[in-house]
Design a protein around this motif. Structure first.
Motif, short mmCIF file in Angstrom:
data_model
loop_
_atom_site.label_atom_id
_atom_site.label_comp_id
_atom_site.label_asym_id
_atom_site.label_seq_id
_atom_site.Cartn_x
_atom_site.Cartn_y
_atom_site.Cartn_z
N ALA A 119 -5.23 7.65 -1.34
CA ALA A 119 -6.14 6.65 -0.77
C ALA A 119 -6.43 5.54 -1.76
O ALA A 119 -6.50 4.35 -1.39
N TRP A 120 -6.60 5.90 -3.05
CA TRP A 120 -6.90 4.87 -4.05
C TRP A 120 -5.73 3.89 -4.17
O TRP A 120 -5.95 2.68 -4.34
N ASN A 121 -4.51 4.38 -4.11
CA ASN A 121 -3.35 3.49 -4.19
C ASN A 121 -3.34 2.50 -3.03
O ASN A 121 -2.96 1.33 -3.21
N ILE A 122 -3.75 2.95 -1.85
CA ILE A 122 -3.85 2.03 -0.71
C ILE A 122 -4.92 0.98 -0.98
O ILE A 122 -4.71 -0.21 -0.76
N LEU A 170 -10.27 8.29 -8.48
CA LEU A 170 -8.86 7.99 -8.70
C LEU A 170 -7.95 9.15 -8.33
O LEU A 170 -6.74 8.97 -8.18
N GLY A 171 -8.52 10.35 -8.22
CA GLY A 171 -7.69 11.51 -7.95
C GLY A 171 -6.82 11.87 -9.13
O GLY A 171 -5.70 12.34 -8.97
N THR A 193 -8.22 -0.77 4.22
CA THR A 193 -7.84 0.44 3.48
C THR A 193 -8.04 1.68 4.35
O THR A 193 -7.14 2.54 4.44
N PHE A 194 -9.18 1.78 5.00
CA PHE A 194 -9.45 2.98 5.80
C PHE A 194 -8.64 2.99 7.09
O PHE A 194 -8.28 4.07 7.59
N PRO A 247 0.77 -1.23 0.00
CA PRO A 247 0.00 0.00 0.00
C PRO A 247 0.80 1.29 0.00
O PRO A 247 0.39 2.26 -0.60
N LEU A 248 1.94 1.35 0.67
CA LEU A 248 2.63 2.62 0.81
C LEU A 248 4.00 2.65 0.16
O LEU A 248 4.40 3.65 -0.40
#
Length: 303
Positions: free
Chosen positions: A188-191, A270-271, A167-168, A4-5
């Protein structure tokens, strides 16, 4: 393996740690599973952003510097919650999401519920949720249903719900990094994507769409010519072709064509700029059309 990161699939950024004296912290071990990484990566990020060294941390928690290094890399025995809770307090991390992710990873590591409760020491595992930042709660309320639909395209109900909840929680743990990123929605979407993909079966390195996605493909037929698409869906060729798309194009097609999100809604989720979403969709459509363009008919043998 995507995470995720540390290794997002496309365009995201988090806090950039400054330099520090001493030996550089090594990477997370390849053997560490996705549920363990879910809490370990935000913990590492908080540590790296804190300016503390392992020696500093070792003076505040009952663990030698070498053992702390192993903990931060996921090496050795799965750590007790009492130790992780102490580190969380020093790093000013929210305890509730860290607890939930730690507990899930402990269960995945085949730890018994008795061990989990016993290892908690003076820091029992909380069963009632604390309140996240107001902005986090508002963001979750806005996107959670869409996130669940995306996860549903790849996972059955149980893992789907776990992925969205994780995710959250990860987003809460890394909230400062999300706020400091160029676009929190992309962050957030990438996570979400990495968390879902960590639980999704893969074939030849590509994710497999789930039963729910296949049912949707058959129903919607991706808006292509009905007769031709009926033949395609019956042969499962389209279903397999979708998974061959690059990550961004696959995400756009899942949102746009499987679930009918508008370009504006997809852009917001998606941002990413709307033109990028539309461009990704066009490239994906061209690829699918190239896959399913029938070969020219040839005349049979003549007598």
């Amino acid at each position: 393996m995507s995470t995720p990161l540390d290794r997002p699939e496309y365009a995201a950024s988090g806090p950039v740690p400054g330099g520090r004296p001493g030996r550089k912290l090594g990477p997370i071990a390849d053997s560490v599973g996705s549920s363990h990484r879910a809490w370990l990566e935000p913990t590492r990020t908080s540590y790296l952003a804190s300016g503390l060294t392992l020696a500093d941390l070792s003076t505040r928690v009952p663990l030698a510097k070498s053992k702390l290094s192993e903990l931060m890399r996921g090496i050795g025995l799965y750590p007790r919650w009492e130790l992780i809770a102490g580190i969380a307090v020093i790093l000013d991390m929210p305890v509730w999401p860290l607890q939930r992710l730690w507990r899930q990873a402990a269960l995945d590591a085949q730890k018994t519920r008795e061990w989990i409760e016993r290892s908690s020491g003076k820091h029992p595992v909380t069963t009632s949720a604390l309140i996240p930042p107001l902005e986090h709660g508002a963001f979750r309320e806005t996107v959670e249903d869409a996130y669940r639909l995306y996860a549903q395209a790849f996972l059955p109900d149980g893992p789907r719900d776990t992925s969205v909840a994780d995710t959250f929680d990860i987003l809460w743990l890394s909230w400062n990094g999300a706020l400091a990123s160029p676009d929190m929605r992309s962050y957030a979407w990438n996570i979400l994507r990495a968390t879902v993909m960590a639980k999704t079966p893969h074939l030849d390195g590509r994710p497999e769409l789930g039963t729910a996605a296949f049912d949707t493909v058959v129903l919607r037929a991706l808006t292509y010519d009905a007769d031709r698409m009926t033949q395609v869906t019956e042969s499962l060729q389209l279903f397999k072709a979708l998974t061959r798309l690059p990550d961004l194009q696959l995400d756009v097609m899942v949102l746009r064509r499987l679930y009918g999100f508008t370009p504006e809604e997809t852009s917001a989720l998606l941002g990413l700029p709307k033109p990028m979403v539309q461009s990704s969709e066009r490239y994906a459509e061209r690829f699918l059309e190239s896959v399913f363009t029938p070969a020219p008919e040839t005349e049979g043998p003549t007598e």
